[in-house]
Design an enzyme around this catalytic site. Structure first.
Site, PDB file in Angstrom:
ATOM      1  CG  ASN A 109      -0.027 -10.469  -7.407  1.00  0.00           C
ATOM      2  OD1 ASN A 109      -0.647 -11.461  -6.949  1.00  0.00           O
ATOM      3  ND2 ASN A 109       0.768  -9.606  -6.484  1.00  0.00           N
ATOM      4  CG  HIS A 111      -0.968  -6.206  -2.842  1.00  0.00           C
ATOM      5  ND1 HIS A 111      -0.766  -7.571  -2.086  1.00  0.00           N
ATOM      6  CD2 HIS A 111      -0.970  -5.449  -2.038  1.00  0.00           C
ATOM      7  CE1 HIS A 111      -0.162  -6.964  -1.135  1.00  0.00           C
ATOM      8  NE2 HIS A 111      -0.339  -5.893  -0.822  1.00  0.00           N
ATOM      9  CB  SER A 138      -3.422  -2.706  -6.591  1.00  0.00           C
ATOM     10  OG  SER A 138      -3.339  -1.486  -5.789  1.00  0.00           O
ATOM     11  CG  ASP A 147       2.945  -7.387  -3.036  1.00  0.00           C
ATOM     12  OD1 ASP A 147       2.461  -8.360  -4.069  1.00  0.00           O
ATOM     13  OD2 ASP A 147       3.053  -7.347  -1.885  1.00  0.00           O
TER      14      ASP A 147
HETATM   15  C1  GAR Z   1      -7.068 -11.830  -2.404  1.00  0.00           C
HETATM   16  O1  GAR Z   1      -7.833 -10.710  -1.326  1.00  0.00           O
HETATM   17  C2  GAR Z   1      -5.702 -11.303  -2.827  1.00  0.00           C
HETATM   18  O2  GAR Z   1      -5.947  -9.783  -3.110  1.00  0.00           O
HETATM   19  C3  GAR Z   1      -4.924 -11.452  -2.044  1.00  0.00           C
HETATM   20  O3  GAR Z   1      -5.314 -12.814  -1.294  1.00  0.00           O
HETATM   21  C4  GAR Z   1      -6.705 -12.909  -1.396  1.00  0.00           C
HETATM   22  C5  GAR Z   1      -7.056 -14.200  -2.316  1.00  0.00           C
HETATM   23  O4  GAR Z   1      -8.415 -14.695  -1.947  1.00  0.00           O
HETATM   24  N1  GAR Z   1      -3.605 -11.603  -2.242  1.00  0.00           N
HETATM   25  C6  GAR Z   1      -2.345 -11.236  -1.516  1.00  0.00           C
HETATM   26  O5  GAR Z   1      -2.483 -10.934  -0.433  1.00  0.00           O
HETATM   27  C7  GAR Z   1      -1.316 -11.241  -2.602  1.00  0.00           C
HETATM   28  N2  GAR Z   1      -0.093 -10.369  -1.894  1.00  0.00           N
HETATM   29  P1  GAR Z   1      -9.041 -15.689  -2.816  1.00  0.00           P
HETATM   30  O6  GAR Z   1      -7.972 -16.873  -2.848  1.00  0.00           O
HETATM   31  O7  GAR Z   1     -10.210 -15.997  -2.324  1.00  0.00           O
HETATM   32  O8  GAR Z   1      -8.856 -15.225  -4.267  1.00  0.00           O
END
Ligand code: GAR
Length: 224
Positions: A109, A111, A138, A147
């Site tokens: 994952n 985050h 991370s 997380d």
């Molecule tokens: C990313 O910034 C990722 O780190 C975050 O969602 C975004 C997805 O962007 N993830 C979380 O918050 C998970 N808890 P994307 O759909 O453009 O890849």
């Protein structure tokens, strides 16, 4: 070593998915995205998958009577695609412990915070509210703790006094698009392993905060 079969789980835009697809196509990753699964219909990430002729599947949790039945359907799909690696890329849904245990060591994952700071939502706002000077992203193996799984790598960004949630999110995303393909390539090259709650890179234990992206040498070789 054969190509690994990667399934990416998304809920939205899929910019990290795009970075991973591009890295597979360029040969940076010795693997192939064999399916993209979203728990939300009509999101941009599904369109990105279709453009690359990758099966794009929506599994709506609203169609299932319980978290367990949704997770069962998801697990069956992942087993059906014979996934070697499951990549959560903006997948905004909590997975049940049984599901996570079934795929432990094969699920990553990303985050948008320097974990263990700011698990959960609104990470950029929380970094700004706390006056943090450094923020980041991370990548961790997924375990039953939200997380909270063992960290593989962290990348930092400086927080400037004029940063907003949007500018900070963009800076963090730019780092994410570098580190996620890199970590996926390490996994596909069998350089990255989870044993118990310990991450190993080339058979060396990675420290608790993960590899620091800033400490990688010019060949992207981690200094552990
Ligand atoms: C990313 O910034 C990722 O780190 C975050 O969602 C975004 C997805 O962007 N993830 C979380 O918050 C998970 N808890 P994307 O759909 O453009 O890849």
């Amino acid at each position: 070593m054969g190509q690994k079969r990667i399934v990416v789980l998304i809920s939205g835009s899929g910019s990290n998915l795009q970075a991973i697809i591009d890295a597979c196509e360029s040969g940076q990753i010795n693997g192939k995205v064999v399916a993209v699964l979203s728990n939300k219909p009509f999101v941009k990430g599904l369109e990105r998958a279709k453009k690359h002729n990758i099966p794009a599947i929506t599994l709506q949790h609203g169609d299932y009577s319980s978290r367990e039945s949704f997770d069962n359907a998801l697990a069956n799909s992942l087993v059906g695609f014979n996934a070697d690696l499951i990549v959560l890329a903006g997948f905004m849904r909590i997975l049940s412990p049984d599901f996570v245990n079934q795929f432990q060591g094969k699920m990553l994952n990303i985050h948008p915070s320097l974990l263990p700071k700011y698990p959960g939502l609104h990470t950029h706002q929380r970094a700004l509210d706390n006056g943090d000077l450094i923020h980041g992203a991370s990548i961790h193996f997924v375990t039953a703790e939200l997380d909270g799984g063992p960290i593989v790598i962290q990348a930092q960004v400086n927080v400037e006094s004029n940063d907003s949630v949007d500018t900070l999110a963009h800076k963090v995303a730019q780092k994410e698009w570098i580190i996620y393909p890199m970590v996926v390539s390490w996994f596909c090259d069998e350089r990255l392993t989870l044993l118990g709650d310990q991450v190993y890179f080339d058979k060396t234990i990675i420290k608790t905060q993960g590899i620091s992206y800033e400490s990688l040498d010019s060949n992207a070789k981690p200094i552990i």
